[in-house]
Design an enzyme around this catalytic site. Structure first.
Site, PDB file in Angstrom:
ATOM      1  N   TRP A  18       0.829  -1.207   0.000  1.00  9.52           N
ATOM      2  CA  TRP A  18       0.000   0.000   0.000  1.00  9.52           C
ATOM      3  C   TRP A  18       0.859   1.250   0.000  1.00  9.52           C
ATOM      4  CZ3 TRP A  18      -4.459  -0.754  -1.920  1.00  9.52           C
ATOM      5  CH2 TRP A  18      -5.180  -1.929  -1.647  1.00  9.52           C
ATOM      6  N   ASP A  39      -1.688   6.618   6.362  1.00  9.49           N
ATOM      7  CA  ASP A  39      -2.746   5.730   5.905  1.00  9.49           C
ATOM      8  C   ASP A  39      -2.986   4.734   7.035  1.00  9.49           C
ATOM      9  OD1 ASP A  39      -4.329   3.787   4.778  1.00  9.49           O
ATOM     10  OD2 ASP A  39      -2.985   3.315   3.100  1.00  9.49           O
ATOM     11  N   LYS A  80     -12.319  -1.955   7.081  1.00  7.82           N
ATOM     12  CA  LYS A  80     -11.573  -2.898   7.905  1.00  7.82           C
ATOM     13  C   LYS A  80     -11.948  -2.774   9.377  1.00  7.82           C
ATOM     14  CE  LYS A  80      -8.577  -3.154   4.148  1.00  7.82           C
ATOM     15  NZ  LYS A  80      -7.781  -2.304   3.278  1.00  7.82           N
TER      16      LYS A  80
END
Ligand SMILES: *Cc1c(COP(=O)(O)O)cnc(C)c1O
Length: 365
Positions: free
Chosen positions: A106, A176, A200
């Site tokens: 990511w 993030d 999530k």
């Protein structure tokens, strides 16, 4: 009284488990929300009833995460992936560069998107070590005059997590936190911007949470398409256009559930207990199971491990599936196994997985 329902042992990496009481409450309220004769999905986003839902979710997130006075909370769309672009579009200033700490897939995506917008560099990377650890603070390399430093607080695919965050002084720190927001208390004050896709730890997909320090608005670019401007979303309390109303309602209900669990402190305690069950099974296995992450970089949220051969791994995953475990396959880019133990995954599911792992080892060694 909770109805008896059959629930999977859901270790999906995202979208992932939601708290059963939240799903049941949503079900109860679905066709007639608070006496309106409508579902939340059917309310006008300009109605007082919806605004209550919207503002309650913002208020609760501020309270539970101890977000400092003045910080803005936004509910946007486009996932964390759009934040990969919005962050540099708004904050990567001309003539300056931004540093990215590379800790996994990511981070690489965030870096690649920022590169399309302006000048970026790697402030540190553990790619050479297949991202099995988080860099030490003294490995971080950046100048004081960069536009911002970007980190990925939890690496969903590799199973590593920052346990502490660096003090970056005047350099805005941007994170993030898609896969670990609200898994433990965090010193939000250290961050200029935090973003997270909701699917999530916070609710269903479709909502992206942004937590923004107020002074960042002054430096945000204003020559951008309207929907990509943080200042516009702040000015309109995330109601510039139609927000994902049902997702925000669900997120609010998840936050109420977090509060019922003793807040983020209670959630952290549960998360540590859950992760320890599985890590202990790995550590006590005499290398039958091997953890991917170095111990001091281990994630509370994504537990990654391999078995001694591809064959054995396949057998493990297939028997786990038959035993009712969902989502244990590692990410397609790294293989192996991964148990995602997000906030809403019950302790009992982790106990069941621990027992299964021990039993499987007994039968296969
Ligand atoms: C899942 C994930 C993303 C992608 O989120 P989308 O909402 O699908 O765009 C980004 N970063 C991290 C750390 C993730 O875990």
């Amino acid at each position: 009284m909770l109805k008896q329902v059959q629930r999977a042992y859901n270790f999906n990496a995202g979208p992932s488990a939601l708290p059963l009481p939240v799903l049941q409450k949503a079900q109860e309220e679905l066709v007639d929300f608070r006496g309106s004769g409508m579902s939340v999905m059917e309310l006008s986003h300009r109605s007082a009833l919806y605004e209550e839902v919207h503002n309650e979710a913002i208020r609760l997130l501020k309270e539970l995460y101890k977000i400092p006075e003045g910080y803005h909370v936004l509910f946007l769309q486009g996932g964390a992936s759009l934040q990969f672009s919005m962050v540099p579009m708004n904050f990567l200033q001309a003539g300056k560069s931004a540093g990215y700490v590379m800790t996994g897939a990511w981070s690489e995506k965030a870096f690649a998107e920022a590169k399309l917008i302006g000048e970026v560099f790697e402030a540190a990377s553990t790619k050479q070590e297949n991202y099995k650890r988080i860099p030490q603070f003294d490995e971080l390399n950046y100048d004081k005059d960069i536009s911002y430093l970007h980190i990925t607080s939890n690496n969903t695919i590799f199973g590593t997590q920052w346990s502490q965050f660096p003090d970056t002084g005047d350099v805005p720190l941007i994170a993030d936190m898609s896969s670990d927001i609200l898994c433990k208390p965090v010193d939000v004050e250290k961050f200029a911007l935090i973003y997270a896709g909701a699917q999530k730890n916070l609710g269903p997909s479709g909502v992206t949470v942004v937590i923004l320090r107020p002074d960042m608005l002054e430096r945000a670019a204003k020559n951008l398409p309207t929907m990509l401007r943080y200042d516009i979303h702040v000015k309109n309390n995330s109601l510039y256009n139609t927000p994902p109303t049902f997702g925000i309602y669900m997120l609010g209900e998840v936050l109420k559930w977090v509060k019922d669990q003793g807040g983020v402190e209670g959630i952290e305690q549960r998360n540590r207990e859950k992760a320890a069950l599985i890590y202990d099974a790995i550590d006590a296995s005499n290398d039958f199971y091997r953890g991917h992450a170095e111990k001091d970089s281990r994630s509370l949220m994504n537990i990654t491990f391999t078995l001694q051969s591809d064959e054995l791994e396949k057998k493990f995953l297939s028997e786990a599936k038959k035993a009712g475990f969902v989502g244990l396959n590692g990410h397609r880019s790294v293989g192996g196994c991964r148990a995602s133990t997000y906030n809403a995954v019950p302790v009992e599911a982790c106990q069941a997985l621990r027992d299964f792992m021990i039993q499987f080892q007994k039968e296969n060694s």
